[in-house]
Design an enzyme around this catalytic site. Sequence first.
Site, PDB file in Angstrom:
ATOM      1  N   PRO A 121       0.826  -1.215   0.000  1.00 25.89           N
ATOM      2  CA  PRO A 121       0.000   0.000   0.000  1.00 25.89           C
ATOM      3  C   PRO A 121       0.858   1.262   0.000  1.00 25.89           C
ATOM      4  O   PRO A 121       1.855   1.337   0.710  1.00 25.89           O
ATOM      5  CB  PRO A 121      -0.819  -0.102   1.281  1.00 25.89           C
ATOM      6  N   GLU A 122       0.473   2.214  -0.813  1.00 21.80           N
ATOM      7  CA  GLU A 122       1.178   3.493  -0.891  1.00 21.80           C
ATOM      8  C   GLU A 122       0.259   4.570  -0.307  1.00 21.80           C
ATOM      9  O   GLU A 122      -0.779   4.242   0.270  1.00 21.80           O
ATOM     10  CB  GLU A 122       1.558   3.782  -2.348  1.00 21.80           C
TER      11      GLU A 122
ATOM     12  N   ARG B  19       2.434 -12.329   5.502  1.00 24.29           N
ATOM     13  CA  ARG B  19       3.880 -12.404   5.273  1.00 24.29           C
ATOM     14  C   ARG B  19       4.723 -11.837   6.419  1.00 24.29           C
ATOM     15  O   ARG B  19       5.955 -11.866   6.353  1.00 24.29           O
ATOM     16  CB  ARG B  19       4.213 -11.733   3.943  1.00 24.29           C
TER      17      ARG B  19
ATOM     18  N   ARG C 239      20.879  16.737  -5.042  1.00 26.30           N
ATOM     19  CA  ARG C 239      21.360  15.356  -5.057  1.00 26.30           C
ATOM     20  C   ARG C 239      21.757  14.974  -6.474  1.00 26.30           C
ATOM     21  O   ARG C 239      21.322  15.613  -7.430  1.00 26.30           O
ATOM     22  CB  ARG C 239      20.242  14.414  -4.581  1.00 26.30           C
TER      23      ARG C 239
END
Length: 282
Positions: free
Chosen positions: A2-3, A126, A165
């Site tokens: 899930p995001e 899991r 970055r």
Amino acid sequence: MPELPEVETIARQLRPALVGRTIVSANVRWARTIAMPSARKFGNDVKGQRITEVARRAKFLVLKLQGPEDSRSKTYSILIHLRMSGDLSIRDSKIKPDKHDRLIFLLSSPSKAAEGESSLVFNDTRKFGRVWLTDDLQSVLGGLGPEPFSDEFTPEWLYTNLHARHRLLKPLLLDQSFLAGLGNIYTDEALHMAKLHPLAASDSIKRKQAEVLHEAIRAVLQEGIRRNGASIDWVYRGGEYQNYFRVYDRTNRPCIVCGRKIQKLVVGQRGTHICPHCQKLR
Ligand SMILES: [Zn+2]
């Protein structure tokens, strides 16, 4: 996994059922589910706490708690990260636990008139999901980047920080310390919408491209929330964003913009979907 849109959907669905309820007890059925403190202390400390708010930060669910009225104890929060297969549901407390139930909160009745008690059940096949109890949210959430819908996340912020970055674009967007909430699905979707290649160097992105990417990130997340998230390789929530994917999981199917075939590549060990025509690596 899930995001942001899926966790936001779960928070919105659980909120009306949880706010105002008191935790009568917590049954820790698999000790390693509790990341902090020990399973025993977790069970003791959540007892009698009332849930005052159900929120989301990044991909964490945050249950804010309030201790018994007469106590001057600290204000705790329960943090839950579902990871690969974690699922939360409200269940009648008389129903026998499933073998994959890792943690069961027994909740007080919503009102004196209501019959029986219900449970908030954390089921996780899991076993990667984790739960924290802390009075210091920063100790768990402190390293996260800004929320995509926050005022801090502006096109200017994105441009400046991409250039601070030298990273590949997709792995950087997946990095929760850079920006919170994006995962594999919504990153692929946003990059396609913005016509950017996942392997582009972050400091090669032009100002205009950063503006378009900023808008695309918000657009795909907003649409994901509107569709109640995507039901795909995790526990079904009734979300339907999977029916509206631009590139994710659409290998060899036509690009919705140009009609050419979507390709799958591997970027930083993650399956990545692009239109090689719309998303050129310059
Ligand atoms: Zn295309």
